[in-house]
Design an enzyme around this catalytic site. Sequence first.
Site, PDB file in Angstrom:
ATOM      1  N   HIS A 112      -2.774  -7.571   7.864  1.00 56.17           N
ATOM      2  CA  HIS A 112      -2.323  -6.866   6.659  1.00 56.17           C
ATOM      3  C   HIS A 112      -1.067  -6.050   6.940  1.00 56.17           C
ATOM      4  CE1 HIS A 112      -2.362  -4.571   2.951  1.00 56.17           C
ATOM      5  NE2 HIS A 112      -2.442  -3.444   3.639  1.00 56.17           N
ATOM      6  N   GLU A 168      -7.517  -3.088  -2.695  1.00 58.80           N
ATOM      7  CA  GLU A 168      -7.591  -3.259  -1.251  1.00 58.80           C
ATOM      8  C   GLU A 168      -9.061  -3.419  -0.891  1.00 58.80           C
ATOM      9  OE1 GLU A 168      -3.543  -1.082   0.352  1.00 58.80           O
ATOM     10  OE2 GLU A 168      -5.483  -0.164   0.830  1.00 58.80           O
ATOM     11  N   GLU A 224     -12.041  -3.462   1.463  1.00 60.61           N
ATOM     12  CA  GLU A 224     -12.280  -2.760   2.717  1.00 60.61           C
ATOM     13  C   GLU A 224     -13.768  -2.571   2.971  1.00 60.61           C
ATOM     14  OE1 GLU A 224     -10.149   0.896   3.108  1.00 60.61           O
ATOM     15  OE2 GLU A 224      -8.480   0.253   1.844  1.00 60.61           O
ATOM     16  N   ASP A 240      -9.966   0.315  -2.368  1.00 64.88           N
ATOM     17  CA  ASP A 240      -8.949   1.362  -2.436  1.00 64.88           C
ATOM     18  C   ASP A 240      -7.893   0.936  -3.458  1.00 64.88           C
ATOM     19  OD1 ASP A 240      -7.432   3.622  -1.803  1.00 64.88           O
ATOM     20  OD2 ASP A 240      -6.356   2.588  -0.210  1.00 64.88           O
ATOM     21  N   GLN A 293       3.316   4.121  -5.365  1.00 63.35           N
ATOM     22  CA  GLN A 293       3.251   4.274  -3.907  1.00 63.35           C
ATOM     23  C   GLN A 293       4.618   4.041  -3.254  1.00 63.35           C
ATOM     24  OE1 GLN A 293       0.496   1.544  -2.091  1.00 63.35           O
ATOM     25  NE2 GLN A 293       0.992   2.159  -0.005  1.00 63.35           N
ATOM     26  N   LYS A 331      -2.587   6.310  -4.661  1.00 66.08           N
ATOM     27  CA  LYS A 331      -3.916   5.996  -4.154  1.00 66.08           C
ATOM     28  C   LYS A 331      -5.008   6.931  -4.694  1.00 66.08           C
ATOM     29  CE  LYS A 331      -2.790   3.002  -0.706  1.00 66.08           C
ATOM     30  NZ  LYS A 331      -3.454   1.707  -0.420  1.00 66.08           N
ATOM     31  N   THR A 370     -11.066   5.492  -5.894  1.00 67.25           N
ATOM     32  CA  THR A 370     -11.562   4.658  -4.801  1.00 67.25           C
ATOM     33  C   THR A 370     -13.003   4.317  -5.134  1.00 67.25           C
ATOM     34  OG1 THR A 370     -10.164   5.787  -3.175  1.00 67.25           O
ATOM     35  CG2 THR A 370     -12.032   4.519  -2.325  1.00 67.25           C
ATOM     36  N   GLU A 388      -0.421  -8.969  -1.072  1.00 69.93           N
ATOM     37  CA  GLU A 388      -0.256 -10.021  -0.065  1.00 69.93           C
ATOM     38  C   GLU A 388      -0.481 -11.411  -0.654  1.00 69.93           C
ATOM     39  OE1 GLU A 388      -2.085  -9.178   4.012  1.00 69.93           O
ATOM     40  OE2 GLU A 388      -3.133  -7.796   2.682  1.00 69.93           O
TER      41      GLU A 388
END
Length: 388
Positions: free
Chosen positions: A113, A177, A179, A211, A218, A231, A235, A336
């Site tokens: 990542h 994200e 996680e 996240d 950002q 961010k 969450t 990504e």
Amino acid sequence: MTTIEIPAGSPFGTDNLPYGVFSTGGGSPRVGVRVGDSVLDLARALGDDVFAAPTLNPFMAQGYDRWVAVREQLTSLVTGEVPDDAVHALADVTLHLPIEVADYVDFYASEHHASNVGRLFRPDAEPLLPNWKHLPVGYHGRSGTVLVSGTDIVRPSGQRKADPAPVFGPSTRLDIEAELGFVVGTGTPLNTPIAPDDFARHVFGAVLLNDWSARDIQAWEYVPLGPNLGKSFATSISAWVVPLLALEAARVPLPGQDPEPLPYLRESRPWGLDVELVVEWNGEEVSRPPYREMYWSPAQMLAHLTVNGASARTGDLYGSGTISGPEKHQRGAFLELSWGGAEPLTVKGEQRSFLLDGDEVVITATAPGASGGRIAFGEVRGRILPAE
């Protein structure tokens, strides 16, 4: 008295026994354990008021020996008879945030990542910054906006870079994200670092974590001090906390660390976890991030978090950072997967790069169990609402 039915092959059998907080019929939240498609009320089944609390924190604070003893008791209990009124169908309960979050830190522990993000934002430079392979990079998040799975996510607003001056408005590059999060059960006083080999006596269990990230907010704010408003708006974590004791069979060696970490980050037997995540976007699978590919271990992250003398507290939560593997279908963020929007995905027949209002993301995961089957983490689910 009754027995709890555990379907054959259930990922919520006796190898797992994840803890959560639930309520029924508008009653007070209390601690339960998921067994098959049922929830066992622990205050009723075990006759212990620590489980009548609306959070796992009082139980977690009792420490490792107590966690082991209760797990052994539960393993025996759920295969026998329990009081009728201690068992509830999963479909009949409301699940709540399982812990009172003390502090929240998010790391950046995937080399794949971090390298992909480096190539996207610094195409003419080395993908990894000079510090990345020497320490687990992280940022301090906002504990008050950690939400239980199923909570809707309001699109955040903030400043975005524009020409000639920044503009304010709803984020247009809203991302996820995928996680794992780790929950600290017993903390430490100030100036008492936690060595990597002491990890298991401090970390109670793991959750799925999303996240949510506003990439445009950002990108404008993060230089020079890092993520903040991009961010901190939300969450999400799963409602079930899988005990670390249930993940022994999922331990695998780390992919390899070069250069060798500094002494405070060294483990006698370095390990990661063979956890496979699945990311669904509007009901369609788009990614399978493999946690076993992570560069930094959960124990190393906790050691780094406390090495400067910072205390750890019951209920501390820390995230692994986006989980990504070497293949495109293993990337754990839409940034990504779509390569910054240059290579859109096809989701339900539509070309997509970032989240639109009404979109729903569901992340699930499984890991090897002690008896040779798979154990599950439940899910972390969130739907995007328009900016307010």
